[in-house]
Design a protein around this motif. Structure first.
Motif, PDB file in Angstrom:
ATOM      1  N   GLN A 193      -0.104   2.075   9.510  1.00 13.74           N
ATOM      2  CA  GLN A 193      -0.260   0.630  10.172  1.00 13.74           C
ATOM      3  C   GLN A 193      -1.561   0.715  10.958  1.00 13.74           C
ATOM      4  O   GLN A 193      -1.630   1.347  12.174  1.00 13.74           O
ATOM      5  CB  GLN A 193       0.919   0.521  11.062  1.00 13.74           C
ATOM      6  N   GLY A 241      -2.368  -4.768   0.948  1.00 12.19           N
ATOM      7  CA  GLY A 241      -2.065  -4.889   2.528  1.00 12.19           C
ATOM      8  C   GLY A 241      -0.828  -5.780   2.833  1.00 12.19           C
ATOM      9  O   GLY A 241      -0.901  -6.836   2.437  1.00 12.19           O
ATOM     10  N   ASP A 290      -3.321  -7.339  11.674  1.00 13.11           N
ATOM     11  CA  ASP A 290      -3.246  -5.865  11.427  1.00 13.11           C
ATOM     12  C   ASP A 290      -2.402  -5.444  10.342  1.00 13.11           C
ATOM     13  O   ASP A 290      -1.662  -6.163   9.918  1.00 13.11           O
ATOM     14  CB  ASP A 290      -2.843  -4.974  12.607  1.00 13.11           C
ATOM     15  N   TRP A 291      -2.805  -4.042   9.621  1.00 18.69           N
ATOM     16  CA  TRP A 291      -2.236  -4.010   8.231  1.00 18.69           C
ATOM     17  C   TRP A 291      -1.348  -2.977   8.081  1.00 18.69           C
ATOM     18  O   TRP A 291      -1.393  -1.843   8.762  1.00 18.69           O
ATOM     19  CB  TRP A 291      -3.509  -3.915   7.413  1.00 18.69           C
ATOM     20  N   THR A 347       2.426  -4.059  -3.036  1.00 19.21           N
ATOM     21  CA  THR A 347       3.620  -4.720  -2.301  1.00 19.21           C
ATOM     22  C   THR A 347       4.497  -4.878  -3.382  1.00 19.21           C
ATOM     23  O   THR A 347       5.664  -4.729  -3.141  1.00 19.21           O
ATOM     24  CB  THR A 347       3.215  -6.178  -1.774  1.00 19.21           C
ATOM     25  N   MET A 369       0.018  -0.312   5.016  1.00 13.31           N
ATOM     26  CA  MET A 369       0.067   0.101   3.663  1.00 13.31           C
ATOM     27  C   MET A 369       0.714   1.519   3.315  1.00 13.31           C
ATOM     28  O   MET A 369       1.006   2.188   4.209  1.00 13.31           O
ATOM     29  CB  MET A 369      -1.566   0.324   3.180  1.00 13.31           C
ATOM     30  N   SER A 395      -0.157 -10.688  13.910  1.00 14.20           N
ATOM     31  CA  SER A 395      -1.176 -11.406  13.733  1.00 14.20           C
ATOM     32  C   SER A 395      -1.583 -12.381  15.216  1.00 14.20           C
ATOM     33  O   SER A 395      -0.845 -12.105  16.002  1.00 14.20           O
ATOM     34  CB  SER A 395      -1.088 -12.475  12.727  1.00 14.20           C
ATOM     35  N   LEU A 409      -1.796 -14.880   5.472  1.00 22.38           N
ATOM     36  CA  LEU A 409      -1.670 -13.414   5.595  1.00 22.38           C
ATOM     37  C   LEU A 409      -1.605 -12.643   4.460  1.00 22.38           C
ATOM     38  O   LEU A 409      -2.299 -11.572   4.024  1.00 22.38           O
ATOM     39  CB  LEU A 409      -0.901 -13.129   6.674  1.00 22.38           C
ATOM     40  N   TYR A 412      -7.458  -1.944   5.129  1.00 21.02           N
ATOM     41  CA  TYR A 412      -6.579  -1.415   3.963  1.00 21.02           C
ATOM     42  C   TYR A 412      -7.685  -1.418   2.793  1.00 21.02           C
ATOM     43  O   TYR A 412      -7.380  -0.683   1.664  1.00 21.02           O
ATOM     44  CB  TYR A 412      -5.513  -2.019   3.670  1.00 21.02           C
ATOM     45  N   GLN A 449      -1.708  -7.850  -4.128  1.00 15.19           N
ATOM     46  CA  GLN A 449      -1.643  -7.413  -2.473  1.00 15.19           C
ATOM     47  C   GLN A 449      -1.162  -5.996  -2.419  1.00 15.19           C
ATOM     48  O   GLN A 449      -0.302  -5.498  -2.759  1.00 15.19           O
ATOM     49  CB  GLN A 449      -0.436  -8.334  -2.211  1.00 15.19           C
ATOM     50  N   GLY A 505      -4.369 -10.031   2.165  1.00 15.82           N
ATOM     51  CA  GLY A 505      -3.786  -8.776   1.965  1.00 15.82           C
ATOM     52  C   GLY A 505      -4.157  -8.231   0.577  1.00 15.82           C
ATOM     53  O   GLY A 505      -3.848  -7.140  -0.150  1.00 15.82           O
ATOM     54  N   PRO A 544       0.555  -7.573   6.114  1.00 10.81           N
ATOM     55  CA  PRO A 544       0.356  -8.017   7.405  1.00 10.81           C
ATOM     56  C   PRO A 544       1.403  -7.499   8.566  1.00 10.81           C
ATOM     57  O   PRO A 544       2.761  -7.806   8.102  1.00 10.81           O
ATOM     58  CB  PRO A 544       0.077  -9.725   7.388  1.00 10.81           C
TER      59      PRO A 544
END
Length: 425
Positions: free
Chosen positions: A95, A139, A310-311, A111, A313, A144, A127, A99, A137, A131, A141
């Motif tokens: 986190q 990433g 922020d992400w 994902t 992965m 936020s 969001l 990414y 996708q 990503g 989220p």
């Protein structure tokens, strides 16, 4: 986000030493290694407590999976993960702030490979789109925020910008901002409008003005448009009307960092500035009464606000199924709400968004203007692996564009040329 302290390493039950590599710990037991950023600004509100509770709750429901979490300050977490990846010891889940580099290198699960359909569909659309790399996708989220224009009610009232009650100001255009700043200067306010274009977050302040001026970092096809005519005009306004008329205070915008501007606001030295939810608590702690409104567009037309995320992965470590289960648990509404409530941040999921909208008490109610801007907000082009370098270029150069005698068109062209070359590369 707030950064504090050294790494805090923990398991779901007890503290452990840093650096352990997750792997098989028994015949049928898997240990997931998680690295996360610390959103607290002191040991008492460190994010370690949240992750410890989250891991404990997950383990109760999944006895065959153990979770170890290392929590690092924001000033070092991205570098720590990069070091782990370079050493061949990537965490199962990270986190952090970006990414795209890892996705482009083929190191991340998508994902779709990880999450249940319900969880994947719950991300807020802007969001989720941010990503993606090449329409897939990677990433996820985590939290936020959006940005609003903060103003000191007392300073604006004393300067005659608004009534003595300090309420109800709604600037319609940049001309209104300029006029208000001139009145504040005439009333002796040290910094009528703080313009932090220093290294800390120059890319954010710049993007806010670009969006409000009808531009942005990318065009509708997601190609870099940093040197567009609209962006040039936005920086020319800042150079000529704000900096050039002495309305941005004694510190050059290129040398003013975001937190320094926030601190000056809490001391009553700043009339107006763009801010995120963190500023609410900082101002309240110092007894500053403030208002919050959207930054108006240059001509008053509707324009999107800037959003930041922020992400999360998941790295391809052979623990796809276990990582997916943990991520489904992480994004349960109760766990999302627990984190966003603790740090006055915005959720990244529809269910979390709805829960925040339904709340009418305390800081959650104050977040409503930020929430209202989120669905239509524009984010950094984080899906481009070139973005990290472009952001650094903006931090280094953009302040020179708005200083007296600065050349916005030339500076933006230099940044754009390098950005397009990096994007192709």
């Amino acid at each position: 986000m707030a950064a504090s302290g050294a790494a805090l390493c923990l398991t779901a039950v007890t503290l452990t030493g840093c650096g352990a590599v997750g792997g098989l710990t028994g015949d049928n037991e898997v240990t997931l290694r998680v690295v996360a950023a610390d959103y607290g600004d002191n040991p008492q509100n460190s994010s370690a407590a949240y992750w410890k509770g989250l891991a404990e709750g997950f383990q109760k429901d999944h006895p065959g999976i153990k979770v170890e979490v290392d929590v690092y300050s924001w000033s070092e977490v991205d570098a720590k993960v990069a070091e782990m990846v370079k050493a061949g010891k990537a965490p199962d889940i990270a986190q952090i702030g970006a990414y795209a580099d890892y996705a482009a290198a083929g190191k991340l699960y998508s994902t779709a490979e990880l999450l249940s359909v319900k969880t994947e569909a719950d991300f807020l659309a802007p969001l989720a789109d941010a990503g993606k790399v090449k329409q897939t996708q990677y990433g996820m989220p985590f939290v936020s925020s959006t940005r609003l224009l903060f103003y000191n009610e007392k300073l604006l009232a004393d300067a005659g910008v608004i009534g003595k009650d300090g309420k109800g100001w709604q600037p319609k255009s940049w001309a209104d901002l300029e006029a208000a700043a001139k009145k504040l200067k005439g009333a002796g306010v040290t910094t009528p409008f703080a313009l932090p274009l220093g290294r800390e977050e120059a890319q954010a302040e710049t993007m806010m003005w670009m969006l409000a001026g009808g531009g942005g970092y990318t065009d509708n096809e997601e190609g870099y448009s940093i040197d567009s005519a609209d962006n040039v005009k936005s920086l020319e306004f800042l150079r000529d009307k704000m900096v050039g008329q002495g309305l941005t205070g004694p510190v050059e915008p290129g040398k003013l960092d975001r937190q320094a501007a926030f601190e000056a606001f809490t001391k009553g030295e700043v009339g107006m500035l763009n801010g995120h939810p963190t500023l609410m608590k900082q101002a309240e702690a110092k007894g500053v009464k403030y208002g919050m409104v959207p930054l108006p567009a240059s001509d008053g037309s509707p324009q999107p606000a800037m959003g930041v995320a922020d992400w999360v992965m998941a790295f391809k470590n052979g623990h796809r199924e276990q990582s997916g289960k943990f991520l489904d648990y992480l994004y349960q509404p109760k766990n999302v709400t627990a984190f966003t409530d603790k740090y006055d941040l915005l959720p990244a999921t529809t269910s979390g968004f709805q829960a925040k909208q339904a709340t009418t008490n305390g800081s959650a109610a104050q977040l409503k203007p930020f929430l209202a801007a989120l669905p239509s907000s524009r984010l950094y082009p984080v899906g481009k692996k070139s973005w990290a370098g472009v952001s650094e270029d903006i931090k280094q150069k953009i302040g020179t564009a708005v200083q007296p005698g600065g050349q916005p068109a030339k500076v933006l062209e230099e940044i754009a040329t390098a950005a397009r070359a990096a994007d192709k590369g």
